[in-house]
Design an enzyme around this catalytic site. Structure first.
Site, PDB file in Angstrom:
ATOM      1  N   CYS A   1       0.845  -1.194   0.000  1.00  0.00           N
ATOM      2  CA  CYS A   1       0.000   0.000   0.000  1.00  0.00           C
ATOM      3  C   CYS A   1       0.883   1.249   0.000  1.00  0.00           C
ATOM      4  O   CYS A   1       1.551   1.526  -0.982  1.00  0.00           O
ATOM      5  CB  CYS A   1      -0.957  -0.046   1.195  1.00  0.00           C
ATOM      6  SG  CYS A   1      -2.329   1.119   1.084  1.00  0.00           S
TER       7      CYS A   1
ATOM      8  N   HIS B   1      -3.281  -5.639  -0.410  1.00  0.00           N
ATOM      9  CA  HIS B   1      -2.846  -6.165   0.880  1.00  0.00           C
ATOM     10  C   HIS B   1      -2.814  -7.695   0.836  1.00  0.00           C
ATOM     11  O   HIS B   1      -3.798  -8.352   1.190  1.00  0.00           O
ATOM     12  CB  HIS B   1      -3.792  -5.698   1.991  1.00  0.00           C
ATOM     13  CG  HIS B   1      -3.675  -4.248   2.323  1.00  0.00           C
ATOM     14  ND1 HIS B   1      -2.893  -3.781   3.360  1.00  0.00           N
ATOM     15  CD2 HIS B   1      -4.231  -3.160   1.738  1.00  0.00           C
ATOM     16  CE1 HIS B   1      -2.974  -2.467   3.411  1.00  0.00           C
ATOM     17  NE2 HIS B   1      -3.780  -2.060   2.438  1.00  0.00           N
TER      18      HIS B   1
ATOM     19  N   GLU C   1      -1.499  -9.704   2.807  1.00  0.00           N
ATOM     20  CA  GLU C   1      -1.544 -10.326   4.132  1.00  0.00           C
ATOM     21  C   GLU C   1      -2.948 -10.758   4.534  1.00  0.00           C
ATOM     22  O   GLU C   1      -3.119 -11.619   5.405  1.00  0.00           O
ATOM     23  CB  GLU C   1      -0.984  -9.369   5.197  1.00  0.00           C
ATOM     24  CG  GLU C   1      -1.828  -8.143   5.500  1.00  0.00           C
ATOM     25  CD  GLU C   1      -1.525  -6.939   4.636  1.00  0.00           C
ATOM     26  OE1 GLU C   1      -1.801  -5.801   5.059  1.00  0.00           O
ATOM     27  OE2 GLU C   1      -1.014  -7.144   3.509  1.00  0.00           O
TER      28      GLU C   1
END
Length: 561
Positions: free
Chosen positions: A384, A484, A486
């Site tokens: 990001c 993202h 994750e």
């Protein structure tokens, strides 16, 4: 049609006892017994969602496939249960009151006085019943069990409407369909070395006074005794095993009238992973350069993704938290010790990760971290804002655009490398970004990112802003992504980009990439392989994405210049 079974998890005495991990572990245990499980998190705060909440105050904002910005506990549910939840699986006071007020404005209550009881409490119960029926595991039809976690601590004034609603709900669904598990604290006084149960007694008394009687007590303690207890363990992957060994699933089955209908839990793979994690000793050091490093929950999913990748590489993860602002020249003047400590951590790392964030505080420090990683060939992953600062640094240092910047930080910059999306709002914060799962098409074939994703033609990742990928090809590992990764990692299926970072940091990247090549044939067979046909940005535009040359790849929506 079979009746839904509900397991409610509440907490008492103090906050931070691990209700979320307990709820996730209970769900995993039930799933291991052959049941289909879904989850709901109730947050009593007035916010509509977690999107505008400070990471310092509430931890990270977890993003779901449908764009929901939710409490971080839903990330635990998804990782443990390997499911895809929806924004409605996170109930807040704000959502409930908005729902009721919208009905009142439409005239749905036919002029009646709208009150907490019955209108708010009915809305809560109806919401739970509706969401519990939504399949989240990729199969058709509703789950067998819905695990509900009530946030906060029993006695909090803001949770009173939910306590009342859940008391009514237990009667509504009937005996045999509702099981209440109360997580409480059993402290150990070091002076006498024994456990004290009085705090839990008071917590249970308060819960019963509000109309709810727990069926099972999950007592958090530093000691293991001959009761069902959640004593401290080396890592949270042991919690489901701890519950299994104490026959918690049998106690739940007895309350829910499921005895004899479910098999013994099968957790062989989970057990192996937990044991491997305990035995790792060779470290891999990752410096996380961020704004909220004083509160690790702010980057919880990043931390979990690093852990999953480290275990896959058989390395013991060591995270060095580096406050981004401590790397800046001003800190050297104002606090030389903090400056030296931050740079010492950065220079001692095997890999560097710069996560997301908002605002311009610490941005210069992140740029310096990206520059250090690029110039010293240290494996780097920017997520990001981390991707954006990597682009800004490259434009300034390599392309010679000294005032290159993002219009978020400098609206008047003559060389904007990153600009606001046309549909984004500069005045309203909540839910105004590109959110949720988006499809991203690769345009460059010969790069590490594509190989790490198994040579797929496109990927689906979760976004909370703009979306691009940048990579420096001649660097050992230097990748920035706007999405993202994750948020979709799993204990047994680490995020490809985090796996790449850890593998590069411990000199295993070539071996990992070779191991992933075998997947290309399978992906081609399902229609997700690279081809020579022209691919447009995100599959929607009518012209190819811009590509910055001069040794940096940019694909999937380009970098604005």
């Amino acid at each position: 049609m079979k009746k839904m079974k509900y397991v409610l998890v509440t907490g008492g005495v103090v906050s931070g006892l691990g209700k979320g991990v307990t709820a996730s572990s209970i769900g995993l245990l039930l799933k291991a017994c052959g049941l289909r499980v879904t989850s709901i998190k109730i947050d009593p705060y007035l916010n509509s969602d977690a999107g505008t909440m400070s990471p310092f105050e509430h931890g990270e904002v977890f993003v779901l496939d449908d764009g929901g910005e939710v409490d971080l506990d839903l990330g635990n549910y998804e990782r443990f249960l390997d499911v895809k939840l929806t924004r409605d699986n996170n109930i807040t006071t704000g959502k409930i009151y908005q729902f009721v007020l919208d009905k009142e404005r439409r005239g749905d209550y036919l002029g009646k006085t709208v009150q907490v009881v019955p209108h708010i409490t009915d809305a809560i119960q109806e919401w739970i019943e509706r969401v519990a029926m939504i399949p989240v595991d990729g199969q058709e039809g509703p789950a067998d069990v819905c695990v509900i976690e009530l946030g906060g601590t029993i006695g909090d004034i803001e949770s009173m409407p939910f306590i009342e609603a859940l008391g009514q709900f237990s009667c509504r669904v009937g005996v045999g369909n509702f099981c209440l598990i109360h997580v409480s604290l059993v402290p150990v006084l070091n002076v006498v070395g024994e456990q004290k149960t009085k705090p839990t007694q008071h917590s249970v008394r308060g819960l019963r006074g509000l109309g709810l009687t727990p069926n099972i007590l999950a007592c958090r303690s530093t000691m293991a005794e001959d009761i069902i207890t959640l004593y401290d363990v080396p890592n949270i992957w042991h919690i489901p095993l701890l519950l299994r060994d104490q026959k918690a699933h049998e106690a739940i089955f007895k309350v829910l009238n499921l005895s004899g209908t479910s098999k013994e839990p099968s957790l062989k793979e989970w057990t192996t992973r937990a044991e491997i994690c305990d035995m790792l000793h060779e470290p891999v050091r990752i410096a996380v350069v961020g704004k909220y490093t004083g509160h690790s929950d702010s980057y919880l999913s990043v931390l979990k993704a690093l852990l999953h990748a480290s275990v896959a590489c058989r390395k013991k993860l060591v995270v060095d938290w580096v406050p981004a602002s401590d790397l800046e020249d001003m800190t050297e003047i104002e606090n030389a010790d903090a400056y030296k400590a931050a740079w010492k951590l950065l220079k001692g790392a095997d890999g560097i990760l710069v996560p997301g964030g908002f605002g311009d505080r610490g941005v210069q420090g992140k740029i310096l971290a990206a520059k250090y990683a690029r110039e010293n060939r240290i494996p780097f992953l920017g997520i990001c804002l981390g991707m954006q600062i990597a682009v800004i640094e490259f434009a300034r240092s390599v392309l010679g655009l000294k005032d290159a910047n993002s219009t978020e930080f400098d609206p008047d910059t003559r060389n904007p490398c990153v600009i606001f999306m046309p549909e984004g709002s500069k005045t309203h914060m909540g839910g105004t970004m590109r959110l949720g799962s988006r499809r991203t098409y690769f345009q460059i074939m010969d790069c590490k990112s594509v190989k790490l994703y198994g040579n797929r033609r496109f990927i689906d990742e979760r976004h909370r802003h703009r979306y691009e990928i940048v990579e420096i090809p001649e660097h050992p590992y230097y990748i920035g992504v706007q999405f993202h990764p994750e948020f979709k990692c799993r204990p047994g299926n680490p995020s490809p980009l985090f796996l790449g970072l850890i593998a590069a940091a411990c000199q295993q990247l070539d071996a990992v990439l070779e191991g992933l090549e075998s997947r290309e044939k399978v992906n081609c067979e399902i229609g997700n392989c690279l081809s020579d046909k022209k691919v447009f940005q995100n599959g929607y535009a009518t012209k190819p994405a811009n590509i910055i040359t001069d040794a940096i790849y940019s694909y999937c929506n380009g970098v604005h210049s």
